[in-house]
Scaffold this active site. Structure first.
Site, mmCIF file in Angstrom:
data_model
loop_
_atom_site.group_PDB
_atom_site.id
_atom_site.type_symbol
_atom_site.label_atom_id
_atom_site.label_comp_id
_atom_site.label_asym_id
_atom_site.label_seq_id
_atom_site.Cartn_x
_atom_site.Cartn_y
_atom_site.Cartn_z
ATOM 1 N N ARG A 1 0.813 -1.231 0.000
ATOM 2 C CA ARG A 1 0.000 0.000 0.000
ATOM 3 C C ARG A 1 0.838 1.268 0.000
ATOM 4 O O ARG A 1 0.559 2.219 0.742
ATOM 5 C CB ARG A 1 -0.984 0.034 1.186
ATOM 6 C CG ARG A 1 -1.971 -1.096 1.199
ATOM 7 C CD ARG A 1 -2.912 -1.092 0.001
ATOM 8 N NE ARG A 1 -3.721 -2.294 0.033
ATOM 9 C CZ ARG A 1 -3.411 -3.405 -0.649
ATOM 10 N NH1 ARG A 1 -2.363 -3.444 -1.446
ATOM 11 N NH2 ARG A 1 -4.179 -4.467 -0.569
ATOM 12 N N GLU B 1 -3.570 2.595 6.940
ATOM 13 C CA GLU B 1 -3.554 2.564 5.468
ATOM 14 C C GLU B 1 -4.124 3.883 4.944
ATOM 15 O O GLU B 1 -3.626 4.442 3.982
ATOM 16 C CB GLU B 1 -4.394 1.379 4.958
ATOM 17 C CG GLU B 1 -4.446 1.301 3.447
ATOM 18 C CD GLU B 1 -5.114 0.032 2.933
ATOM 19 O OE1 GLU B 1 -4.989 -1.035 3.572
ATOM 20 O OE2 GLU B 1 -5.759 0.112 1.878
ATOM 21 N N SER C 1 -10.376 -0.121 3.904
ATOM 22 C CA SER C 1 -9.649 -0.602 5.085
ATOM 23 C C SER C 1 -8.903 0.556 5.735
ATOM 24 O O SER C 1 -8.185 1.289 5.055
ATOM 25 C CB SER C 1 -8.646 -1.681 4.684
ATOM 26 O OG SER C 1 -9.338 -2.819 4.251
HETATM 27 C C1 LIG Z 1 -15.299 0.755 -0.290
HETATM 28 C C2 LIG Z 1 -13.812 0.821 -0.485
HETATM 29 C C3 LIG Z 1 -13.110 -0.318 -0.823
HETATM 30 C C4 LIG Z 1 -11.719 -0.271 -1.004
HETATM 31 N N1 LIG Z 1 -11.068 -1.426 -1.351
HETATM 32 C C5 LIG Z 1 -9.720 -1.379 -1.535
HETATM 33 C C6 LIG Z 1 -9.017 -2.569 -1.921
HETATM 34 O O1 LIG Z 1 -9.582 -3.630 -2.086
HETATM 35 N N2 LIG Z 1 -7.673 -2.469 -2.102
HETATM 36 C C7 LIG Z 1 -7.001 -1.301 -1.951
HETATM 37 O O2 LIG Z 1 -5.785 -1.258 -2.151
HETATM 38 N N3 LIG Z 1 -7.648 -0.162 -1.596
HETATM 39 C C8 LIG Z 1 -8.979 -0.175 -1.384
HETATM 40 N N4 LIG Z 1 -9.638 0.975 -1.031
HETATM 41 C C9 LIG Z 1 -8.866 2.203 -0.791
HETATM 42 C C10 LIG Z 1 -8.745 3.134 -2.013
HETATM 43 O O3 LIG Z 1 -9.815 2.931 -2.896
HETATM 44 C C11 LIG Z 1 -7.426 2.960 -2.755
HETATM 45 O O4 LIG Z 1 -6.330 3.270 -1.926
HETATM 46 C C12 LIG Z 1 -7.379 3.826 -4.023
HETATM 47 O O5 LIG Z 1 -6.337 3.360 -4.826
HETATM 48 C C13 LIG Z 1 -7.198 5.309 -3.738
HETATM 49 O O6 LIG Z 1 -7.399 6.033 -4.960
HETATM 50 P P1 LIG Z 1 -7.922 7.528 -4.966
HETATM 51 O O7 LIG Z 1 -7.877 8.022 -6.351
HETATM 52 O O8 LIG Z 1 -9.225 7.630 -4.293
HETATM 53 O O9 LIG Z 1 -6.788 8.241 -4.104
HETATM 54 P P2 LIG Z 1 -6.988 9.340 -2.966
HETATM 55 O O10 LIG Z 1 -7.697 8.756 -1.801
HETATM 56 O O11 LIG Z 1 -7.538 10.588 -3.553
HETATM 57 O O12 LIG Z 1 -5.463 9.594 -2.558
HETATM 58 C C14 LIG Z 1 -4.743 8.596 -1.868
HETATM 59 C C15 LIG Z 1 -3.267 9.040 -1.790
HETATM 60 O O13 LIG Z 1 -2.707 9.019 -3.090
HETATM 61 C C16 LIG Z 1 -2.201 10.306 -3.452
HETATM 62 N N5 LIG Z 1 -2.466 10.502 -4.870
HETATM 63 C C17 LIG Z 1 -3.663 10.375 -5.503
HETATM 64 N N6 LIG Z 1 -3.518 10.648 -6.821
HETATM 65 C C18 LIG Z 1 -2.205 10.937 -7.008
HETATM 66 C C19 LIG Z 1 -1.428 11.306 -8.143
HETATM 67 N N7 LIG Z 1 -1.957 11.421 -9.365
HETATM 68 N N8 LIG Z 1 -0.101 11.566 -7.953
HETATM 69 C C20 LIG Z 1 0.460 11.459 -6.734
HETATM 70 N N9 LIG Z 1 -0.223 11.104 -5.630
HETATM 71 C C21 LIG Z 1 -1.540 10.848 -5.767
HETATM 72 C C22 LIG Z 1 -2.959 11.294 -2.563
HETATM 73 O O14 LIG Z 1 -2.229 12.497 -2.361
HETATM 74 C C23 LIG Z 1 -3.097 10.482 -1.281
HETATM 75 O O15 LIG Z 1 -1.914 10.533 -0.528
HETATM 76 C C24 LIG Z 1 -11.023 0.955 -0.845
HETATM 77 C C25 LIG Z 1 -11.736 2.116 -0.529
HETATM 78 C C26 LIG Z 1 -13.118 2.058 -0.348
HETATM 79 C C27 LIG Z 1 -13.862 3.316 -0.022
#
Ligand SMILES: Cc1cc2nc3c(=O)[nH]c(=O)nc-3n(C[C@H](O)[C@H](O)[C@H](O)COP(=O)(O)OP(=O)(O)OC[C@H]3O[C@@H](n4cnc5c(N)ncnc54)[C@H](O)[C@@H]3O)c2cc1C
Length: 301
Positions: free
Chosen positions: A175, A294, A224
């Site tokens: 992660r 996480e 998570s």
């Molecule tokens: C219902 C649910 C289920 C989930 N299931 C999983 C799962 O099975 N596995 C899993 O790994 N995660 C899971 N997640 C967590 C989440 O979806 C992941 O971590 C996802 O990849 C985050 O993407 P995001 O675009 O929403 O990032 P954000 O939440 O917007 O950002 C997360 C981090 O990444 C950074 N970031 C985002 N975009 C960029 C970019 N372009 N450049 C540099 N940094 C960046 C942000 O600054 C921040 O630090 C789940 C979340 C939910 C709500």
């Protein structure tokens, strides 16, 4: 100073710019106060403009994907929040190699690969958020991580220059991806394999059903909250510490999956964070395990 952040953001790009943007509207946990300015650059050139301007004026920047791994504090975020999630969503396929921009939903990338009969992305179906967020978090499920199928990542540095880094020169962890905090992920190139469409679709369905069974998807959450420690799933330790169903205000440790905190309606970030702290203390006291977060907690303390 705060007012200047807003003034400077106005008119800088043709993409949308919002002021005092309530971050609960831009995060899946649905908590958090306002961001001074929230900018959605239309393309890489606009993003470069934003990055260079911010550097010159020393404006703090924060990158937002879809906010599905974020808890934004109640006082919100000072400076600029930039998101590629509206403008930068292109996807290009060349044989078995797919290149996707950071703002594209990971879900869309999986659907695209299914349509093209390309296999490799099925386990990621159902992970919300963008490709950029997925790479930054090294998102994963069912034993697979995004890094496993990655060829390279293109990044924008704080001076607006871009660099493409092959997988071998990137440091991923469970992660996480180690990059300078000011660098922005622009796109990722993934190596997939040609497969049979029906089989790919079948696998996607299986993963999707497994997810629905395990996760409390009817409430707002950030997925998570804690990483799984080497001793086993975080949810198991939280449950054994007797914390399932614990509630503070409108935030609750899910009855269905103890590693999820759900927002029952109008939770405050403060309530979610308090629950996280209780989990950390209790699981340590009762099991001797230090859970690592996480989710990222951001914003003004
Ligand atoms: C219902 C649910 C289920 C989930 N299931 C999983 C799962 O099975 N596995 C899993 O790994 N995660 C899971 N997640 C967590 C989440 O979806 C992941 O971590 C996802 O990849 C985050 O993407 P995001 O675009 O929403 O990032 P954000 O939440 O917007 O950002 C997360 C981090 O990444 C950074 N970031 C985002 N975009 C960029 C970019 N372009 N450049 C540099 N940094 C960046 C942000 O600054 C921040 O630090 C789940 C979340 C939910 C709500």
């Amino acid at each position: 100073m705060e007012r200047d952040y807003k003034k400077w953001a106005a008119g800088l790009i043709t993409g949308r710019v919002l002021f005092d943007a309530p971050m609960r509207r831009f995060t899946s946990m649905k908590v958090g106060g306002p961001a001074d300015s929230l900018l959605f650059p239309r393309d890489v050139n606009e993003l470069r403009k934003v990055v260079r301007y911010a550097r010159r004026k020393r404006i703090p920047l924060l990158i937002l994907g879809r906010g599905t791994n974020l808890i934004v504090r109640d006082k919100g975020v000072r400076g600029w929040v930039i998101s590629p999630a509206r403008g930068m969503k292109k996807i290009v396929v060349d044989g078995e190699v797919v290149e996707a921009e950071a703002g594209l939903l990971l879900q869309r990338l999986v659907q695209f690969s299914v349509r093209k009969g390309l296999t490799g992305l099925e386990p990621f179906f159902g992970i919300p958020g963008t490709v950029g967020g997925g790479l930054a978090m090294n998102a994963g499920a069912w034993g697979a991580e995004l890094k496993d199928i990655l060829l390279s990542v293109t990044l924008m540095k704080e001076d607006g220059e871009t660099v493409e880094k092959p997988r071998s020169r990137l440091q991923f962890s469970y992660r996480g991806l180690v990059i300078f905090p000011s660098w922005i992920i622009l796109k990722g190139r993934f190596r997939l394999k040609i497969g049979k469409k029906e089989e790919i679709l079948e696998r996607v369905k299986t993963f999707s059903e497994m997810r629905k069974k395990k996760q409390p998807l009817d409430y707002a959450s950030a997925g998570s909250i804690f990483k799984n420690p080497k001793e086993g799933p975080a949810g198991k330790w939280i449950e054994e510490a007797g914390l399932k169903g614990l509630r503070i205000g409108q935030a609750m440790i899910s009855e269905r999956h103890a590693n999820f905190i759900v927002n029952l309606g109008k939770a405050k970030a403060e309530e979610v964070i308090r629950l996280m702290e209780i989990v950390e203390t209790k699981v340590y006291q009762e099991k001797g395990i230090s859970l690592q977060r996480e989710v990222k907690v951001i914003g003004e303390p």
